[in-house]
Write a protein that holds these residues in place. Structure first.
Motif, PDB file in Angstrom:
ATOM      1  N   PRO A 100       5.330  -1.546  -1.638  1.00  0.00           N
ATOM      2  CA  PRO A 100       5.538  -0.690  -0.458  1.00  0.00           C
ATOM      3  C   PRO A 100       4.371   0.243  -0.165  1.00  0.00           C
ATOM      4  O   PRO A 100       4.056   0.501   0.992  1.00  0.00           O
ATOM      5  CB  PRO A 100       6.807   0.089  -0.830  1.00  0.00           C
ATOM      6  N   ARG A 101       3.705   0.734  -1.192  1.00  0.00           N
ATOM      7  CA  ARG A 101       2.540   1.605  -0.967  1.00  0.00           C
ATOM      8  C   ARG A 101       1.385   0.803  -0.364  1.00  0.00           C
ATOM      9  O   ARG A 101       0.716   1.273   0.565  1.00  0.00           O
ATOM     10  CB  ARG A 101       2.108   2.261  -2.283  1.00  0.00           C
ATOM     11  N   ILE A 102       1.159  -0.394  -0.885  1.00  0.00           N
ATOM     12  CA  ILE A 102       0.099  -1.231  -0.334  1.00  0.00           C
ATOM     13  C   ILE A 102       0.413  -1.566   1.122  1.00  0.00           C
ATOM     14  O   ILE A 102      -0.475  -1.556   1.982  1.00  0.00           O
ATOM     15  CB  ILE A 102      -0.064  -2.503  -1.178  1.00  0.00           C
ATOM     16  N   GLU A 103       1.696  -1.832   1.421  1.00  0.00           N
ATOM     17  CA  GLU A 103       2.098  -2.115   2.799  1.00  0.00           C
ATOM     18  C   GLU A 103       1.842  -0.909   3.700  1.00  0.00           C
ATOM     19  O   GLU A 103       1.361  -1.054   4.827  1.00  0.00           O
ATOM     20  CB  GLU A 103       3.573  -2.512   2.844  1.00  0.00           C
ATOM     21  N   LEU A 104       2.167   0.298   3.216  1.00  0.00           N
ATOM     22  CA  LEU A 104       1.900   1.500   4.007  1.00  0.00           C
ATOM     23  C   LEU A 104       0.410   1.613   4.310  1.00  0.00           C
ATOM     24  O   LEU A 104       0.011   1.904   5.449  1.00  0.00           O
ATOM     25  CB  LEU A 104       2.378   2.746   3.258  1.00  0.00           C
ATOM     26  N   LEU A 105      -0.424   1.395   3.301  1.00  0.00           N
ATOM     27  CA  LEU A 105      -1.866   1.571   3.499  1.00  0.00           C
ATOM     28  C   LEU A 105      -2.450   0.506   4.417  1.00  0.00           C
ATOM     29  O   LEU A 105      -3.353   0.795   5.212  1.00  0.00           O
ATOM     30  CB  LEU A 105      -2.583   1.588   2.146  1.00  0.00           C
ATOM     31  N   THR A 106      -1.955  -0.723   4.334  1.00  0.00           N
ATOM     32  CA  THR A 106      -2.456  -1.747   5.254  1.00  0.00           C
ATOM     33  C   THR A 106      -1.985  -1.441   6.679  1.00  0.00           C
ATOM     34  O   THR A 106      -2.748  -1.638   7.636  1.00  0.00           O
ATOM     35  CB  THR A 106      -2.031  -3.155   4.825  1.00  0.00           C
ATOM     36  N   ARG A 107      -0.756  -0.964   6.828  1.00  0.00           N
ATOM     37  CA  ARG A 107      -0.319  -0.547   8.166  1.00  0.00           C
ATOM     38  C   ARG A 107      -1.172   0.622   8.663  1.00  0.00           C
ATOM     39  O   ARG A 107      -1.505   0.687   9.855  1.00  0.00           O
ATOM     40  CB  ARG A 107       1.162  -0.151   8.140  1.00  0.00           C
ATOM     41  N   GLU A 118     -11.586   7.710  12.772  1.00  0.00           N
ATOM     42  CA  GLU A 118     -12.843   7.809  12.039  1.00  0.00           C
ATOM     43  C   GLU A 118     -12.686   7.485  10.560  1.00  0.00           C
ATOM     44  O   GLU A 118     -13.681   7.191   9.891  1.00  0.00           O
ATOM     45  CB  GLU A 118     -13.421   9.211  12.233  1.00  0.00           C
ATOM     46  N   ALA A 119     -11.455   7.532  10.052  1.00  0.00           N
ATOM     47  CA  ALA A 119     -11.206   7.219   8.651  1.00  0.00           C
ATOM     48  C   ALA A 119      -9.714   7.074   8.429  1.00  0.00           C
ATOM     49  O   ALA A 119      -8.899   7.576   9.212  1.00  0.00           O
ATOM     50  CB  ALA A 119     -11.755   8.313   7.733  1.00  0.00           C
ATOM     51  N   MET A 120      -9.352   6.366   7.368  1.00  0.00           N
ATOM     52  CA  MET A 120      -7.985   6.343   6.837  1.00  0.00           C
ATOM     53  C   MET A 120      -8.058   6.883   5.425  1.00  0.00           C
ATOM     54  O   MET A 120      -8.822   6.385   4.602  1.00  0.00           O
ATOM     55  CB  MET A 120      -7.413   4.929   6.837  1.00  0.00           C
ATOM     56  N   SER A 121      -7.283   7.918   5.140  1.00  0.00           N
ATOM     57  CA  SER A 121      -7.370   8.606   3.856  1.00  0.00           C
ATOM     58  C   SER A 121      -6.139   8.335   3.010  1.00  0.00           C
ATOM     59  O   SER A 121      -5.008   8.263   3.519  1.00  0.00           O
ATOM     60  CB  SER A 121      -7.514  10.115   4.101  1.00  0.00           C
ATOM     61  N   CYS A 122      -6.349   8.193   1.694  1.00  0.00           N
ATOM     62  CA  CYS A 122      -5.252   7.952   0.757  1.00  0.00           C
ATOM     63  C   CYS A 122      -5.616   8.542  -0.599  1.00  0.00           C
ATOM     64  O   CYS A 122      -6.715   9.055  -0.790  1.00  0.00           O
ATOM     65  CB  CYS A 122      -4.960   6.457   0.628  1.00  0.00           C
TER      66      CYS A 122
END
Length: 295
Positions: A100-107, A118-122
């Motif tokens: 689910p975390r990987i899915e959130l980050l890919t979304r 300009e960026a996606m932060s995690c």
């Protein structure tokens, strides 16, 4: 640059500090106060990445940003977007199913691409008690692999934030993560200025210098040593002039966005105080630069 000139930094404000506002209203206030952008946390009420109408929500967010001339970065630190019972879980280093975390980050990467962010932060997440550090690194690199592949395909910069108490909690460990992943150019760092006070072994300005050209996103708040509590500027021990001066010296050209997720009850007033403090600090830096070195 004169004190009246344009700031060398572009200032933003985090949407998680406006959780009582509809997103178009938050954009209106943020732009009205003179901020240049928004750090948009994917969560209700602003943009729920798992909603049936997430695409329509993304389109509405794009319109709100465009209407007010605001740049955007995407943040993924929402507390209960994945599990209504457990804050932030699962993470990239959790036991069990990390899908689910990987899915959130890919979304998040796809939304970032759609918004021209300009960026996606995690961040990494807290390593479960008893889990070996090397296993944490394996989980983290395996989980970020597909996220980085998609980000490369879509032209999105991914920024990893060192977070107190998490597996990656310092600038040095964020740099180690980049090394383990082959140092891809589109993997950079998010620096939270308060975290630099709270958790780093160096001074905040020295930590900024170490991260240097790899800084892709900045969060702005104050803190005190060893206490992970986001404070308004001036309420902790951050030397704002010194750290902003160090940030300007790196040539950072992204958004530096205020991160006060527990201040939504007074969002417009708090946001006005923060931009006043930031502008005053930048003006002092500009004045010092124009005066030149002391003979």
């Amino acid at each position: 640059m004169s004190a009246a000139g344009r700031s060398p930094l572009r200032l933003g404000y985090g949407s998680n500090g406006f959780s009582g506002h509809r997103f178009p209203d938050a954009c209106e206030v943020i732009a009205g106060l003179g901020y240049d952008g928004v750090a948009l946390t994917l969560d209700q009420p602003h943009l729920d990445p798992f909603a049936d109408d997430a695409g329509a929500q993304t389109a509405r967010a794009a319109k709100s940003l465009a209407d007010h001339g605001l740049a955007v970065v995407i943040e993924t630190g929402s507390r209960f977007v994945l599990d209504p019972w457990r804050k932030h879980e699962p993470t990239l280093v959790s036991d069990g199913d990390r899908g689910p975390r990987i899915e959130l980050l890919t979304r998040a990467v796809r939304i970032a691409a759609e918004l021209g962010a300009e960026a996606m932060s995690c961040w990494s997440g807290v390593l479960p008690e008893g889990t070996r550090a090397e296993e944490g690194w394996r989980r983290l690199t395996d989980g970020l692999g597909p996220v980085l592949d998609l980000a490369h395909e879509l032209g999105v910069v991914v920024c990893v934030e060192p977070e107190p108490g998490m597996h990656v909690d310092t600038v040095d460990e964020a740099l180690e993560l980049r090394r383990r992943l082959g140092e891809p150019d589109h993997l950079r760092l998010t620096l939270d200025l308060g975290h630099l006070v709270c958790n780093e072994p160096r001074s905040p300005q020295a930590s900024v210098a170490v991260a240097g050209s790899l800084i892709g996103n900045v969060q702005v708040d104050d803190m005190v040593r060893d206490v992970h509590e986001h404070l308004e500027l001036g309420q902790g021990t951050l030397d704002l002039d010194a750290v902003l001066g160090a940030l300007v010296a790196t040539g950072f050209a992204g958004l530096a966005s205020v991160e006060l997720p527990r201040h939504s009850h007074a969002a417009p007033t708090v946001a006005a105080r923060q931009i006043a403090a930031l502008r005053a600090s930048l003006a002092r830096l500009a004045d010092a630069e124009s005066e030149g070195p002391t003979p």
